[in-house]
Design a protein around this motif. Structure first.
Motif, PDB file in Angstrom:
ATOM      1  N   ALA A  89     -18.422 -46.411 -26.734  1.00  0.00           N
ATOM      2  CA  ALA A  89     -18.280 -47.478 -25.708  1.00  0.00           C
ATOM      3  C   ALA A  89     -17.202 -48.403 -25.992  1.00  0.00           C
ATOM      4  O   ALA A  89     -16.836 -49.234 -25.131  1.00  0.00           O
ATOM      5  N   ASP A  90     -16.834 -48.450 -27.485  1.00  0.00           N
ATOM      6  CA  ASP A  90     -15.980 -49.687 -27.662  1.00  0.00           C
ATOM      7  C   ASP A  90     -14.738 -49.242 -28.080  1.00  0.00           C
ATOM      8  O   ASP A  90     -13.849 -49.895 -28.376  1.00  0.00           O
ATOM      9  N   ARG A  91     -14.265 -48.022 -27.680  1.00  0.00           N
ATOM     10  CA  ARG A  91     -12.981 -47.410 -28.220  1.00  0.00           C
ATOM     11  C   ARG A  91     -11.933 -47.498 -26.863  1.00  0.00           C
ATOM     12  O   ARG A  91     -10.892 -47.117 -27.330  1.00  0.00           O
ATOM     13  N   ASP A  92     -12.390 -47.650 -26.009  1.00  0.00           N
ATOM     14  CA  ASP A  92     -11.413 -47.538 -24.800  1.00  0.00           C
ATOM     15  C   ASP A  92     -10.745 -46.071 -24.409  1.00  0.00           C
ATOM     16  O   ASP A  92      -9.543 -45.980 -24.355  1.00  0.00           O
ATOM     17  N   VAL A  93     -11.728 -45.258 -24.597  1.00  0.00           N
ATOM     18  CA  VAL A  93     -10.996 -43.780 -24.307  1.00  0.00           C
ATOM     19  C   VAL A  93     -11.934 -43.440 -23.118  1.00  0.00           C
ATOM     20  O   VAL A  93     -13.125 -43.598 -22.988  1.00  0.00           O
ATOM     21  N   SER A  94     -11.243 -42.194 -22.761  1.00  0.00           N
ATOM     22  CA  SER A  94     -11.990 -41.480 -21.794  1.00  0.00           C
ATOM     23  C   SER A  94     -11.933 -39.908 -22.003  1.00  0.00           C
ATOM     24  O   SER A  94     -10.718 -39.568 -22.458  1.00  0.00           O
ATOM     25  N   MET A  95     -12.926 -38.959 -21.631  1.00  0.00           N
ATOM     26  CA  MET A  95     -12.876 -37.783 -21.867  1.00  0.00           C
ATOM     27  C   MET A  95     -13.273 -36.845 -20.925  1.00  0.00           C
ATOM     28  O   MET A  95     -14.038 -37.092 -20.036  1.00  0.00           O
ATOM     29  N   VAL A  96     -12.280 -35.842 -20.835  1.00  0.00           N
ATOM     30  CA  VAL A  96     -12.694 -34.594 -19.578  1.00  0.00           C
ATOM     31  C   VAL A  96     -13.270 -33.732 -20.331  1.00  0.00           C
ATOM     32  O   VAL A  96     -12.611 -32.915 -21.164  1.00  0.00           O
ATOM     33  N   PHE A  97     -14.632 -33.082 -19.975  1.00  0.00           N
ATOM     34  CA  PHE A  97     -15.145 -32.140 -20.694  1.00  0.00           C
ATOM     35  C   PHE A  97     -14.967 -30.813 -20.248  1.00  0.00           C
ATOM     36  O   PHE A  97     -14.463 -30.587 -18.867  1.00  0.00           O
ATOM     37  N   GLN A  98     -15.010 -29.882 -20.904  1.00  0.00           N
ATOM     38  CA  GLN A  98     -15.186 -28.279 -20.553  1.00  0.00           C
ATOM     39  C   GLN A  98     -15.834 -27.996 -19.418  1.00  0.00           C
ATOM     40  O   GLN A  98     -15.383 -27.296 -18.570  1.00  0.00           O
ATOM     41  N   SER A  99     -17.050 -28.692 -19.405  1.00  0.00           N
ATOM     42  CA  SER A  99     -17.973 -28.499 -18.302  1.00  0.00           C
ATOM     43  C   SER A  99     -17.622 -29.216 -17.073  1.00  0.00           C
ATOM     44  O   SER A  99     -18.332 -29.256 -16.008  1.00  0.00           O
ATOM     45  N   TYR A 100     -16.855 -30.241 -17.269  1.00  0.00           N
ATOM     46  CA  TYR A 100     -16.610 -31.396 -16.175  1.00  0.00           C
ATOM     47  C   TYR A 100     -17.769 -32.222 -16.124  1.00  0.00           C
ATOM     48  O   TYR A 100     -17.526 -33.606 -15.898  1.00  0.00           O
ATOM     49  N   ALA A 101     -19.044 -31.898 -16.343  1.00  0.00           N
ATOM     50  CA  ALA A 101     -20.279 -32.849 -16.440  1.00  0.00           C
ATOM     51  C   ALA A 101     -20.351 -33.678 -15.408  1.00  0.00           C
ATOM     52  O   ALA A 101     -20.488 -34.630 -15.465  1.00  0.00           O
ATOM     53  N   LEU A 102     -20.132 -33.311 -14.196  1.00  0.00           N
ATOM     54  CA  LEU A 102     -20.352 -34.011 -12.867  1.00  0.00           C
ATOM     55  C   LEU A 102     -21.715 -33.956 -12.383  1.00  0.00           C
ATOM     56  O   LEU A 102     -22.568 -32.914 -12.749  1.00  0.00           O
ATOM     57  N   PHE A 103     -22.343 -35.166 -11.959  1.00  0.00           N
ATOM     58  CA  PHE A 103     -23.486 -35.244 -11.422  1.00  0.00           C
ATOM     59  C   PHE A 103     -23.732 -34.456 -10.060  1.00  0.00           C
ATOM     60  O   PHE A 103     -23.034 -34.817  -9.107  1.00  0.00           O
ATOM     61  N   PRO A 104     -24.726 -33.379 -10.086  1.00  0.00           N
ATOM     62  CA  PRO A 104     -24.740 -32.685  -8.794  1.00  0.00           C
ATOM     63  C   PRO A 104     -25.374 -33.401  -7.683  1.00  0.00           C
ATOM     64  O   PRO A 104     -25.154 -33.110  -6.545  1.00  0.00           O
ATOM     65  N   HIS A 105     -26.181 -34.211  -7.971  1.00  0.00           N
ATOM     66  CA  HIS A 105     -26.886 -34.935  -6.955  1.00  0.00           C
ATOM     67  C   HIS A 105     -26.147 -36.193  -6.220  1.00  0.00           C
ATOM     68  O   HIS A 105     -26.533 -36.720  -5.293  1.00  0.00           O
ATOM     69  N   MET A 106     -24.857 -36.389  -6.886  1.00  0.00           N
ATOM     70  CA  MET A 106     -23.986 -37.608  -6.344  1.00  0.00           C
ATOM     71  C   MET A 106     -22.930 -37.060  -5.634  1.00  0.00           C
ATOM     72  O   MET A 106     -22.211 -35.829  -5.901  1.00  0.00           O
TER      73      MET A 106
END
Length: 368
Positions: A89-106
């Motif tokens: 949370a303190d590193r100012d980086v973002s990651m796109v995961f292999q599975s995308y990890a999207l919330f299906p209910h949103m």
């Protein structure tokens, strides 16, 4: 926007791209060393790929940049700041995961707005930020859909928008195209590259796909057995492999044995059976050497063997539309050969004369 459209162009973020530096970083899990004394620098605004086979340490390296894994030894710096012991949370980086990890209910909009909301932005501001990034990647008009109503390529774009919405200093991709079919994979990798360049993003990208790495990267770090095997531009790695592993892993290569003669400046002549070629000696001493011969550097001729060639027999022939692929049995070893352009296939069993075109990819392998 359809899957085939390119990313829309937008003004770059006002946040400056940051460098990433590893200084003698090691990661251990008990007695197992996953990353062993690794050092490298990703320059600001560059896309660098960590490439290697499964288990080589590339994903662990990426997760240490993200702060999802903590280094056992060494230093990690982002933008010149030591983040070795900082949380994700303190590193100012973002990651796109292999599975995308999207919330299906949103919805798509809610997925992208989630990060700013968690960080305290009002619903209105979070959604405005999300809409801006959805427009940037060409998904305007789809914000009310659920992830299940999107294609694989569209889901991948949503994952990128969610990573971009907080305008991180560094964007990380972990095998982002592995869930897509071959044609869509090519289109989406071009989109990622265009986005990275237009926004001047610093990107660390993990893949085991050599073609993907060659296509998108400014620089490639090849990993093997938890260490760095070689770093360089795509062209350097393909044309000047540092060892047998890199030669065999980066694209296809025929590994042949030859005899290197006395140097003449930066070049020397190499005898490979009945073949003789003049190559950069790369500091290798005269004597037996190994060579990486790319498949399209081998020339097949159906006429009788001539001076400077050796005879061979075609044992397999495969038509792939834009190219023909052959396996040829020769006195210097079995060769894999690629011929581009439309031409009549050479039937199996045909005797051929074989020569080499060094400028298409023949290199002496140091230390082999």
């Amino acid at each position: 926007m359809t899957q085939t459209a390119s990313l829309s162009r937008s003004a770059p973020s006002t946040k400056k791209a940051a460098s990433v530096e590893f200084r003698n970083v090691t990661k251990r899990y008990g007695d197992v060393t996953a990353v062993d004394d690794v050092s490298f620098t990703i320059e600001p605004g560059k896309l660098v790929t960590l490439l290697g086979p499964s288990g080589c340490g590339k994903t662990t390296t990426l997760r240490m940049i993200a702060g999802l894994e903590m280094a056992s030894a060494g230093q990690i710096l982002i933008g010149g700041r030591d983040v070795t012991n900082l949380s994700a949370a303190d590193r100012d980086v973002s990651m796109v995961f292999q599975s995308y990890a999207l919330f299906p209910h949103m919805s798509v909009l809610e997925n992208v707005a989630y990060g700013p909301s968690v960080q305290g932005a009002s619903k209105k501001d979070a959604q405005a930020m999300a809409m801006e990034k959805l427009a940037l990647i060409g998904l305007s008009g789809l914000e009310r859909r659920s992830p299940s109503e999107l294609s694989g390529g569209q889901q991948q774009r949503v994952a990128v928008a969610r990573a971009l919405v907080l305008e991180p200093q560094v964007l990380l991709f972990d095998e982002p195209l592995s869930n897509l079919d071959a044609k869509l994979r090519r289109r989406v990798r071009e989109d990622i590259r265009e986005l990275q360049r237009s926004l001047n993003l610093t990107v660390a990208y993990v893949t085991h796909d050599q073609e993907e790495a060659l296509a998108v990267s400014d620089h490639i770090i090849v990993m093997s057995n938890a260490r760095i095997a070689q770093t360089g531009s795509p062209r350097e790695l393909y044309e000047e492999p540092a060892d047998l592993f890199v030669a065999d892993f980066i694209g296809d290569a025929n590994i042949l044995t030859g005899i290197l003669g006395e140097p003449d400046g930066a070049h020397a002549r190499v005898q490979i059976g009945g073949l003789s070629v003049r190559l950069p000696h790369r500091g290798v001493k005269p004597g037996p050497v190994k060579l990486a011969v790319r498949p399209d550097a081998v020339v097949l001729n159906e006429t009788a063997s001539t001076a400077g060639s050796v005879a061979g027999t075609v044992t397999k022939a495969s038509y792939l539309g834009t190219q023909m692929e052959y396996e040829v049995e020769t006195p210097v070893g079995n060769l894999f050969v690629v011929q581009y352009g439309s031409r009549d296939p050479i039937p199996t069993g045909t005797r051929v004369a074989i020569s080499l075109t060094p400028e298409r990819g023949v290199a002496i392998i140091p230390g082999a």
